[in-house]
Design a protein around this motif. Structure first.
Motif, PDB file in Angstrom:
ATOM      1  N   GLY A 111       4.110   6.223  -7.872  1.00  0.00           N
ATOM      2  CA  GLY A 111       4.345   6.755  -6.389  1.00  0.00           C
ATOM      3  C   GLY A 111       5.263   8.019  -6.508  1.00  0.00           C
ATOM      4  N   ARG A 112       5.762   8.083  -5.288  1.00  0.00           N
ATOM      5  CA  ARG A 112       6.805   9.123  -5.147  1.00  0.00           C
ATOM      6  C   ARG A 112       7.676   8.681  -4.190  1.00  0.00           C
ATOM      7  N   TYR A 113       8.956   9.530  -4.201  1.00  0.00           N
ATOM      8  CA  TYR A 113       9.993   9.394  -3.456  1.00  0.00           C
ATOM      9  C   TYR A 113      10.643  10.763  -3.101  1.00  0.00           C
ATOM     10  N   ALA A 122      -0.103   9.520   6.212  1.00  0.00           N
ATOM     11  CA  ALA A 122       0.852   8.719   6.680  1.00  0.00           C
ATOM     12  C   ALA A 122       0.869   7.290   6.434  1.00  0.00           C
ATOM     13  N   GLU A 123      -0.425   6.813   6.216  1.00  0.00           N
ATOM     14  CA  GLU A 123      -0.792   5.252   5.871  1.00  0.00           C
ATOM     15  C   GLU A 123      -0.062   4.859   4.520  1.00  0.00           C
ATOM     16  N   GLN A 124       0.187   5.797   3.843  1.00  0.00           N
ATOM     17  CA  GLN A 124       0.722   5.448   2.432  1.00  0.00           C
ATOM     18  C   GLN A 124       2.038   5.653   2.392  1.00  0.00           C
ATOM     19  N   ALA A 125       2.769   6.272   3.781  1.00  0.00           N
ATOM     20  CA  ALA A 125       4.148   6.561   3.512  1.00  0.00           C
ATOM     21  C   ALA A 125       5.067   5.511   4.391  1.00  0.00           C
ATOM     22  N   MET A 136       0.767  -1.092   0.095  1.00  0.00           N
ATOM     23  CA  MET A 136       0.061  -0.101  -0.037  1.00  0.00           C
ATOM     24  C   MET A 136       0.777   1.262   0.002  1.00  0.00           C
ATOM     25  N   LYS A 137       1.973   0.907   0.032  1.00  0.00           N
ATOM     26  CA  LYS A 137       2.897   2.448   0.307  1.00  0.00           C
ATOM     27  C   LYS A 137       3.272   2.823  -1.076  1.00  0.00           C
ATOM     28  N   ARG A 138       2.952   4.366  -1.048  1.00  0.00           N
ATOM     29  CA  ARG A 138       3.335   4.889  -2.347  1.00  0.00           C
ATOM     30  C   ARG A 138       4.384   6.101  -2.063  1.00  0.00           C
ATOM     31  N   LEU A 139       4.438   6.578  -1.054  1.00  0.00           N
ATOM     32  CA  LEU A 139       5.548   7.785  -0.504  1.00  0.00           C
ATOM     33  C   LEU A 139       6.729   6.954   0.127  1.00  0.00           C
ATOM     34  N   PHE A 140       7.921   6.973  -0.382  1.00  0.00           N
ATOM     35  CA  PHE A 140       9.231   6.467   0.175  1.00  0.00           C
ATOM     36  C   PHE A 140      10.054   7.436   0.411  1.00  0.00           C
ATOM     37  N   LEU A 141      10.195   7.687   1.929  1.00  0.00           N
ATOM     38  CA  LEU A 141      11.125   8.666   2.283  1.00  0.00           C
ATOM     39  C   LEU A 141      12.402   8.119   2.459  1.00  0.00           C
ATOM     40  N   LEU A 142      13.428   8.501   1.589  1.00  0.00           N
ATOM     41  CA  LEU A 142      14.766   7.541   1.634  1.00  0.00           C
ATOM     42  C   LEU A 142      15.734   8.478   2.216  1.00  0.00           C
ATOM     43  N   ASP A 143      16.418   7.761   3.285  1.00  0.00           N
ATOM     44  CA  ASP A 143      17.692   8.266   3.570  1.00  0.00           C
ATOM     45  C   ASP A 143      18.666   8.003   2.411  1.00  0.00           C
ATOM     46  N   MET A 144      19.903   8.486   2.578  1.00  0.00           N
ATOM     47  CA  MET A 144      20.692   8.666   1.438  1.00  0.00           C
ATOM     48  C   MET A 144      21.912   7.710   1.625  1.00  0.00           C
ATOM     49  N   ASP A 145      23.076   8.233   2.303  1.00  0.00           N
ATOM     50  CA  ASP A 145      24.347   7.580   2.606  1.00  0.00           C
ATOM     51  C   ASP A 145      24.035   6.362   3.307  1.00  0.00           C
ATOM     52  N   GLY A 146      24.261   5.229   2.922  1.00  0.00           N
ATOM     53  CA  GLY A 146      24.244   4.007   3.469  1.00  0.00           C
ATOM     54  C   GLY A 146      22.907   3.362   3.222  1.00  0.00           C
ATOM     55  N   THR A 147      21.998   3.983   2.601  1.00  0.00           N
ATOM     56  CA  THR A 147      20.745   3.416   1.900  1.00  0.00           C
ATOM     57  C   THR A 147      20.508   3.323   0.529  1.00  0.00           C
ATOM     58  N   ILE A 148      20.859   4.356  -0.129  1.00  0.00           N
ATOM     59  CA  ILE A 148      20.845   4.351  -1.604  1.00  0.00           C
ATOM     60  C   ILE A 148      22.287   4.401  -2.189  1.00  0.00           C
ATOM     61  N   TYR A 149      23.318   4.741  -1.436  1.00  0.00           N
ATOM     62  CA  TYR A 149      24.631   4.820  -1.834  1.00  0.00           C
ATOM     63  C   TYR A 149      25.436   5.012  -0.562  1.00  0.00           C
ATOM     64  N   LEU A 150      26.695   4.615  -0.876  1.00  0.00           N
ATOM     65  CA  LEU A 150      27.885   4.852   0.200  1.00  0.00           C
ATOM     66  C   LEU A 150      28.915   5.753  -0.360  1.00  0.00           C
ATOM     67  N   ASP A 151      29.111   6.955   0.136  1.00  0.00           N
ATOM     68  CA  ASP A 151      30.065   8.091  -0.504  1.00  0.00           C
ATOM     69  C   ASP A 151      29.547   8.021  -1.891  1.00  0.00           C
ATOM     70  N   GLU A 152      30.777   7.712  -2.648  1.00  0.00           N
ATOM     71  CA  GLU A 152      30.359   7.839  -4.238  1.00  0.00           C
ATOM     72  C   GLU A 152      30.047   6.535  -4.926  1.00  0.00           C
TER      73      GLU A 152
END
Length: 273
Positions: A40-42, A205-208, A6-22
């Motif tokens: 959806g949206r991020y 909040a339920e969709q995030a 049911m999640k449509r909004l993804f609140l993404l940390d960056m370093d360590g989550t989608i990349y590490l440094d470069e």
């Protein structure tokens, strides 16, 4: 795991989550494309106050990820919103941080300085990669004067390719030892950034879901904001840490690829494909 679908909004940390440094994690681009393809949206959320959103746009471009200013929400954004809502406003804020941090605040209409001035009534702390002893001395003088004391965040460390370096929390601990003062924090784990994300995007909040690699900031912020969380093991934290943490994640995955697989399976199960 039907709720994940049911999640449509993804609140993404960056370093360590989608990349590490470069180094971009291999699953990041497919995940972002899948979220957009599903309507959806991020948002990229970071406690790092040392860089502007423009710097992150440039970094993601280097890593092959196109982005826009509205894709980012930083602790500086939350701090600016907090300062704007305060009445009366502070007369002048001493900015303990990078030139970029000071520029972002000034650009939002905050009266700032990097010098000891008699009319300073607030000390604003950010992650300072331009740290000098003079700033530490100025901060001690101001704190002993009794000025208000606010930190963009209180992360202990910032990850790099070679390990970790001291972040705002470490510097504030030094100042606590010297002055006995502790700051109010605005960024994660406080809920302000996540609530601002819901406000700006219009999602309930339920969709995030908050996705991150740190239990004491990312996951705790989701818990504090009443938003489900995903703890990824691609950065700082481990399963053992999760088992011992007071802030319990809703889901745990090895990384962003595993999250995408589980989310897509949950959506198929619920007939969203």
């Amino acid at each position: 795991m039907t709720e994940l679908g049911m999640k449509r909004l993804f609140l993404l940390d960056m370093d360590g989550t989608i990349y590490l440094d470069e180094a971009l994690f291999p699953g990041t681009r497919p995940f972002l494309e899948a979220v957009r393809a599903a309507g959806g949206r991020y948002l990229f959320l970071t406690n790092n106050s040392s860089k502007s959103a423009d710097a992150y746009i440039a970094k993601l471009a280097r890593l092959g990820i196109p982005s826009r200013r509205e894709d980012f929400l930083t602790s500086v954004d939350a701090l600016i919103a907090h300062l704007a809502a305060r009445q009366p406003r502070y007369h002048r804020c001493y900015v303990f941080g990078t030139a970029s941090f000071r520029s972002q605040l000034a650009g939002a209409g905050v009266a700032v300085t990097d010098r000891l001035e008699e009319d300073v009534d607030c000390l604003l702390m950010g992650f300072d990669t331009e740290l000098t002893f003079q700033k530490l001395e100025d901060a001690c003088i101001l704190l002993n004067r009794g000025v208000e004391y606010i930190a963009a965040n209180l992360d202990w460390v910032c990850p790099t390719w070679y390990g970790s370096v001291p972040d705002v929390g470490c510097v504030c601990e030094m100042l606590r030892r010297a002055t006995g003062r502790t700051p109010r924090s605005i960024g994660k784990p406080e809920p302000a950034m996540l609530r601002l994300a819901l406000e700006r995007t219009g999602y309930p909040a339920e969709q995030a879901v908050m996705v991150g690699d740190r239990l004491y900031t990312d996951i705790a912020s989701g818990v504090n904001a009443g938003i489900d969380t995903v703890f990824v093991l691609s950065g700082e934290g481990t399963r053992k840490d999760a088992a011992e943490s007071e802030a319990k994640p809703t889901w745990i995955f090895d990384g962003i690829s595993a999250l995408q697989k589980a989310w897509e399976e949950a959506r198929r199960h619920e007939g969203n494909y």
